[in-house]
Design a protein around this motif. Structure first.
Motif, mmCIF file in Angstrom:
data_model
loop_
_atom_site.group_PDB
_atom_site.id
_atom_site.type_symbol
_atom_site.label_atom_id
_atom_site.label_comp_id
_atom_site.label_asym_id
_atom_site.label_seq_id
_atom_site.Cartn_x
_atom_site.Cartn_y
_atom_site.Cartn_z
ATOM 1 N N UNK A 1 -13.558 18.963 2.233
ATOM 2 C CA UNK A 1 -14.519 19.960 1.814
ATOM 3 C C UNK A 1 -15.256 19.837 3.478
ATOM 4 N N UNK A 2 -15.326 20.350 4.552
ATOM 5 C CA UNK A 2 -16.054 19.870 5.390
ATOM 6 C C UNK A 2 -15.948 18.759 6.110
ATOM 7 N N UNK A 3 -16.449 17.771 6.162
ATOM 8 C CA UNK A 3 -16.020 16.629 6.365
ATOM 9 C C UNK A 3 -16.033 15.162 5.535
ATOM 10 N N UNK A 4 -15.511 16.126 4.553
ATOM 11 C CA UNK A 4 -15.583 14.945 3.046
ATOM 12 C C UNK A 4 -13.920 15.153 2.368
ATOM 13 N N UNK A 5 -13.245 14.082 2.328
ATOM 14 C CA UNK A 5 -12.094 14.459 1.932
ATOM 15 C C UNK A 5 -12.209 13.777 0.198
ATOM 16 N N UNK A 6 -12.041 14.559 -0.622
ATOM 17 C CA UNK A 6 -11.632 14.215 -1.809
ATOM 18 C C UNK A 6 -10.527 13.823 -2.611
ATOM 19 N N UNK A 7 -10.387 12.687 -4.226
ATOM 20 C CA UNK A 7 -9.507 12.271 -4.175
ATOM 21 C C UNK A 7 -10.435 13.140 -6.240
ATOM 22 N N UNK A 8 -9.562 13.873 -7.116
ATOM 23 C CA UNK A 8 -10.130 14.231 -8.169
ATOM 24 C C UNK A 8 -9.329 13.590 -8.693
ATOM 25 N N UNK A 9 -9.037 12.887 -10.033
ATOM 26 C CA UNK A 9 -8.240 11.856 -10.258
ATOM 27 C C UNK A 9 -8.787 12.032 -11.948
ATOM 28 N N UNK A 10 -7.147 12.892 -12.516
ATOM 29 C CA UNK A 10 -8.063 12.896 -14.082
ATOM 30 C C UNK A 10 -6.289 12.583 -15.038
ATOM 31 N N UNK B 1 -1.596 15.422 -12.170
ATOM 32 C CA UNK B 1 -2.828 14.846 -12.551
ATOM 33 C C UNK B 1 -4.053 14.450 -11.479
ATOM 34 N N UNK B 2 -3.698 14.062 -10.107
ATOM 35 C CA UNK B 2 -4.976 14.186 -8.668
ATOM 36 C C UNK B 2 -4.643 15.200 -8.344
ATOM 37 N N UNK B 3 -5.531 16.028 -7.633
ATOM 38 C CA UNK B 3 -5.956 17.106 -6.898
ATOM 39 C C UNK B 3 -6.927 16.192 -5.289
ATOM 40 N N UNK B 4 -6.057 16.860 -3.758
ATOM 41 C CA UNK B 4 -6.661 15.950 -3.209
ATOM 42 C C UNK B 4 -6.994 17.920 -2.438
ATOM 43 N N UNK B 5 -9.012 17.631 -2.111
ATOM 44 C CA UNK B 5 -8.805 18.428 -1.520
ATOM 45 C C UNK B 5 -9.929 17.770 -0.721
ATOM 46 N N UNK C 1 0.731 -1.088 0.300
ATOM 47 C CA UNK C 1 0.324 -0.327 0.177
ATOM 48 C C UNK C 1 0.475 1.350 -0.162
ATOM 49 N N UNK C 2 0.735 2.165 -1.175
ATOM 50 C CA UNK C 2 1.710 2.704 -0.868
ATOM 51 C C UNK C 2 1.174 4.222 -1.155
ATOM 52 N N UNK C 3 1.492 5.694 -0.675
ATOM 53 C CA UNK C 3 0.659 6.718 -0.445
ATOM 54 C C UNK C 3 0.832 7.438 -1.900
ATOM 55 N N UNK C 4 -0.355 7.564 -2.324
ATOM 56 C CA UNK C 4 -1.452 8.770 -3.341
ATOM 57 C C UNK C 4 -1.132 10.508 -2.871
ATOM 58 N N UNK C 5 -2.045 10.805 -1.664
ATOM 59 C CA UNK C 5 -1.378 12.053 -0.990
ATOM 60 C C UNK C 5 -2.450 12.042 -0.192
ATOM 61 N N UNK C 6 -1.625 13.675 0.428
ATOM 62 C CA UNK C 6 -1.998 13.377 1.627
ATOM 63 C C UNK C 6 -2.244 14.671 1.813
#
Length: 117
Positions: free
Chosen positions: A72-81, A66-70, A45-50
Motif C-alpha cells: 500500500x503506497x510505500x509500505x509493504x505488509x505481511x499478514x500472518x494468520x 496462511x500468509x498474505x503479502x500486500x 535466511x529463507x524467502x517467505x513471500x515476494x
C-alpha cells in the motif's frame, strides 16, 4: 539509497495472527520487487513471500494459505494468520531495485516473531 524499517513483530500463541509492516523511504524509483524473508535460529535466511510490480505475490509452500503479502503506497505488509511455532524467527524486509544502471538489494534491520506452542 533505500531505507526499509520493519515493525509489528512480537510474541503470539500458536494459531494467532500478526501483521508485519515495512516502511520504504528514499530513492524508490526502480524498486520493482519487495518481499519478506525469515531466519530461524541456526538456519539460513529463507524467502517467505515476494511480489514484483505487475505480478501476483508468490509464497513459500510452508506459508501458503496462511500468509498474505500486500503493498500500500510505500509500505509493504505481511499478514500472518494461523501461526505455528515453526514460523518463529527474525523476519527481514527486502527490496530490489532494477534500473538500466544496475541492480541493488536492500534489507531492513529485522523484526523478531516468536510463536509459542
Amino acid at each position: 539509497q533505500v531505507q526499509l524499517v520493519e515493525s509489528g513483530g512480537g510474541v503470539v500463541q500458536a494459531g494467532g495472527s500478526l501483521r508485519l509492516s515495512c516502511a520504504v523511504s528514499g530513492s524508490i524509483f526502480g524498486l520493482n520487487t519487495m518481499g519478506w524473508y525469515r531466519q530461524a535460529p541456526g538456519k539460513q535466511r529463507d524467502l517467505v513471500a515476494t511480489i514484483t510490480v505487475g505480478t501476483c505475490a508468490s509464497y513459500a509452500d510452508s506459508v501458503k494459505g496462511r500468509f498474505t503479502l500486500f503493498r500500500d503506497a510505500d509500505t509493504v505488509y505481511l499478514q500472518m494468520n494461523s501461526l505455528k511455532p515453526e514460523d518463529t524467527g527474525v523476519y527481514y524486509c527486502n527490496a530490489i531495485k532494477s534500473t538500466t544502471f544496475g541492480r541493488w538489494n536492500y534489507w531492513g534491520q529485522g523484526t523478531q516473531v516468536t510463536v509459542s506452542s
